[in-house]
Design an enzyme around this catalytic site. Structure first.
Site, short mmCIF file in Angstrom:
data_model
loop_
_atom_site.label_atom_id
_atom_site.label_comp_id
_atom_site.label_asym_id
_atom_site.label_seq_id
_atom_site.Cartn_x
_atom_site.Cartn_y
_atom_site.Cartn_z
N HIS A 194 2.86 -14.39 -6.78
CA HIS A 194 1.76 -14.38 -6.13
C HIS A 194 0.46 -13.72 -6.61
CE1 HIS A 194 2.78 -10.82 -4.30
NE2 HIS A 194 1.94 -10.58 -3.41
N GLU A 211 4.25 -4.23 -12.37
CA GLU A 211 5.63 -3.87 -12.40
C GLU A 211 6.00 -4.95 -13.55
OE1 GLU A 211 6.14 -2.57 -7.87
OE2 GLU A 211 6.88 -4.56 -8.33
N TRP A 252 -0.96 -6.94 -6.82
CA TRP A 252 -1.29 -6.00 -8.02
C TRP A 252 -0.17 -5.19 -8.24
CZ3 TRP A 252 -3.79 -6.16 -11.90
CH2 TRP A 252 -3.94 -4.77 -12.87
N ASN A 253 0.65 -4.99 -7.53
CA ASN A 253 2.06 -3.91 -7.67
C ASN A 253 2.76 -5.00 -8.44
OD1 ASN A 253 1.69 -1.41 -6.02
ND2 ASN A 253 1.56 -3.01 -4.56
N SER A 254 2.93 -6.41 -8.01
CA SER A 254 3.85 -7.04 -8.83
C SER A 254 3.52 -7.33 -10.23
CB SER A 254 3.99 -8.33 -8.08
OG SER A 254 4.64 -8.48 -6.91
N HIS A 275 0.94 -1.17 -0.02
CA HIS A 275 0.03 -0.13 -0.08
C HIS A 275 0.95 1.18 0.02
CE1 HIS A 275 -3.75 -2.18 1.53
NE2 HIS A 275 -2.83 -2.84 1.20
N1 UDP Z 1 9.00 -6.13 -3.59
C1 UDP Z 1 10.25 -5.55 -3.59
N2 UDP Z 1 11.62 -6.39 -3.31
C2 UDP Z 1 11.07 -7.63 -2.98
C3 UDP Z 1 9.79 -8.19 -3.23
C4 UDP Z 1 8.87 -7.36 -3.59
O1 UDP Z 1 10.54 -4.50 -3.97
O2 UDP Z 1 12.10 -8.45 -3.12
C5 UDP Z 1 7.92 -5.10 -3.85
C6 UDP Z 1 7.28 -5.09 -5.24
O3 UDP Z 1 8.14 -4.50 -6.31
C7 UDP Z 1 5.96 -4.59 -5.08
C8 UDP Z 1 5.72 -4.96 -3.60
O4 UDP Z 1 6.80 -5.28 -2.88
O5 UDP Z 1 5.95 -3.44 -5.21
C9 UDP Z 1 4.69 -5.96 -3.17
O6 UDP Z 1 3.42 -5.58 -3.57
P1 UDP Z 1 2.47 -6.49 -4.14
O7 UDP Z 1 1.04 -5.74 -4.25
O8 UDP Z 1 2.86 -7.28 -5.48
O9 UDP Z 1 2.23 -7.72 -3.01
P2 UDP Z 1 1.64 -7.79 -1.34
O10 UDP Z 1 3.34 -7.35 -0.87
O11 UDP Z 1 1.07 -6.43 -0.94
O12 UDP Z 1 1.33 -9.02 -1.18
#
Ligand code: UDP
Length: 472
Positions: A364, A372, A367-369, A17
């Site tokens: 997994h 990206e 949404w950010n992943s 978030h």
């Molecule tokens: N992320 C990162 N490095 C890592 C793993 C994850 O920077 O080694 C970041 C990734 O780029 C993303 C966030 O952590 O921006 C994970 O957000 P996402 O919505 O994918 O999943 P959540 O963590 O909310 O389940």
């Protein structure tokens, strides 16, 4: 001279978030060179973002003082701490809501008293009270929805008309639900908070009630609510039309980092894994991460690493420090027998995904992943677990055709053979893999255009900023 637009960006204290909220904050500053942003998350998350800074009323700033960081209180000393107690998350949420609303209101008032009045409150999805705080003070607010608009549409339909049909088929996950603007959804792929958390005894019941409150809050806004969404129009045309009939929905994404993003995780030495990537051929590496919250149990991890080894491709796998600590036998090193891959505790994911060596992302489907990966043109192997991830996986595989969905066994374990099969389907020589790669390259173009100057998301962000300026 008219006063400067001032956005107060409030966010829930999870990395998934904080990252999109901070990225949006920086985009607002770039879009309006005279604007101010105050970025606010809980004190605990703030201290993790800025570990060297004092924490009593800590105030940090950036961008020549135009971006200020001012934490709010969630009423706890340590924030949410994972625990075996099934009620702990719901208890945390109760404190977060009560103390958060109080503390955020004090921040808005203090900013006004300081001659830095807030002109727009922008809030992420688990704090509907932010809209009430703003409304009580005559300040317009905007929800910043950090999941796909398709998921927003599902929640909208569920709380207006579809709760009954979903409730009637909870024991039949393959039953298909039809909702306006959306592809037919099997019940089993709806957001997990609608299928697993409706009962008050569920450990995430408070997420269900918070989203219900959020949908009700949006309906209360007059004449219409503003909803910024971290997506772009081209990705979700039907869902946008469905919710656009009820709210002013502005897709402004994918909102990507513009450098210097503070997060709540400590990164590994990036020189090490970037050098490792530099030495690998183009499109050869499998990148694996399950985000900032999911914890992988030992059996799952062993199957995953075996599947990666057997795939014969180099891989870079993130296993967070807290995940390692949670493994039953924490003494055993997870990475001592790896031949083809390396394990890091946290990396700069956006940088990794844009490295030419990376050919596929086992994710997994947070949404950010997903965003990206789309923006980097990297095909995905989807291993969704909870929240919006199953719907996101549907979008990746069925709508955009940029990935493959991995099937877990009856015990929910992703077996090594399935890991191998999926990686092959995304990276191998077969026609299907070539097609996934072609679609990923196409969507990368679409998304890049939407984010660029004059693109659909860029125009929507300008519309929002201009609206805030005119109202000042
Ligand atoms: N992320 C990162 N490095 C890592 C793993 C994850 O920077 O080694 C970041 C990734 O780029 C993303 C966030 O952590 O921006 C994970 O957000 P996402 O919505 O994918 O999943 P959540 O963590 O909310 O389940």
């Amino acid at each position: 001279m008219s006063p400067r637009p001032h956005f107060l960006v409030l966010t829930f204290p999870f990395q998934g978030h904080i990252a999109p909220a901070l990225r949006l904050a920086r985009q607002l500053l770039a879009a309006a060179p005279d604007a101010l942003v105050t970025f606010s998350t809980t004190e605990v998350a703030h201290r993790r973002m800025f570990p060297a800074k004092p924490n009593d009323g800590a105030k940090d700033s950036d961008e020549d003082g135009r971006l200020e960081f001012l934490p709010f209180s969630d009423g706890t000393e340590a924030g949410y701490v994972r625990s075996a107690d099934l009620g702990s998350f719901n208890a945390y949420m109760a404190s977060f809501h009560a103390a958060g609303a109080r503390s955020a209101a004090e921040i808005v008032d203090a900013l006004a008293a300081r001659g830095r009045p807030v002109s727009r409150v922008v809030y992420t999805l688990l704090l509907p009270w932010a809209a009430d705080v703003a409304r009580d003070r005559g300040i317009p607010s905007a929800l910043y929805w950090i999941q796909p608009v398709s998921v927003f549409a599902i929640y909208h339909h569920y709380f207006h008309s579809h709760a009954g049909v979903v409730a009637d088929h909870l024991h039949d996950p393959s039953f298909v639900v039809e909702m306006p603007g959306l592809a037919p959804q099997p019940v089993g792929d709806l957001p997990s908070f609608l299928t697993d958390s409706t009962d008050p005894s569920n450990m995430f019941h408070s997420v269900f009630t918070t989203i219900r409150d959020l949908i009700e809050t949006l309906d209360k806004e007059s004449p219409r609510s503003t909803v910024l969404v971290n997506t772009c129009r081209e990705l979700e045309v039907g869902a946008l039309a469905a919710v656009g009939a009820h709210h002013d929905v502005l897709p402004v994404g994918p909102v990507l980092p513009s450098g210097g993003d503070a997060g709540i995780f400590k990164q590994d030495d990036d020189a090490k894994y970037m050098e490792w990537l530099d030495a690998k051929p183009a499109n050869s590496v499998v990148y694996v991460s399950f985000g900032s919250l999911t914890t992988v149990a030992r059996e799952h991890l062993e199957e995953l690493l075996r599947g990666l080894e057997e795939s014969g491709r180099p891989y870079l796998c993130v296993i967070r420090k807290d995940n390692k600590a949670a493994l039953a036998d924490a003494e055993t090193k997870v990475d001592e027998e790896l031949k083809n891959g390396i394990v890091v505790e946290w990396c700069d994911q956006v940088r990794v995904l844009s490295h030419a060596a990376v050919g596929c992302f086992v994710t997994h489907c947070g949404w950010n992943s997903v965003l990206e990966s789309l923006a980097a043109g990297v095909p995905m192997v989807c291993v969704p677990r909870m929240s919006d991830q199953r719907t996101n996986a549907q979008l990746v595989v069925r709508e955009w055709r940029v990935g493959v969905r991995a099937q877990v066994d009856d015990g929910g374990v992703l077996r090594a053979a399935e890991v191998r099969r999926c990686i092959d389907e995304a990276m191998g020589n077969l026609e299907a893999a070539a097609e996934v790669r072609r679609m990923a390259a196409e969507w990368k173009q679409v998304v890049t255009k939407a984010m660029g100057k004059g693109g659909s998301s860029d125009r929507n962000l300008m519309t929002f900023v201009d609206g805030a300026r005119n109202a000042v």
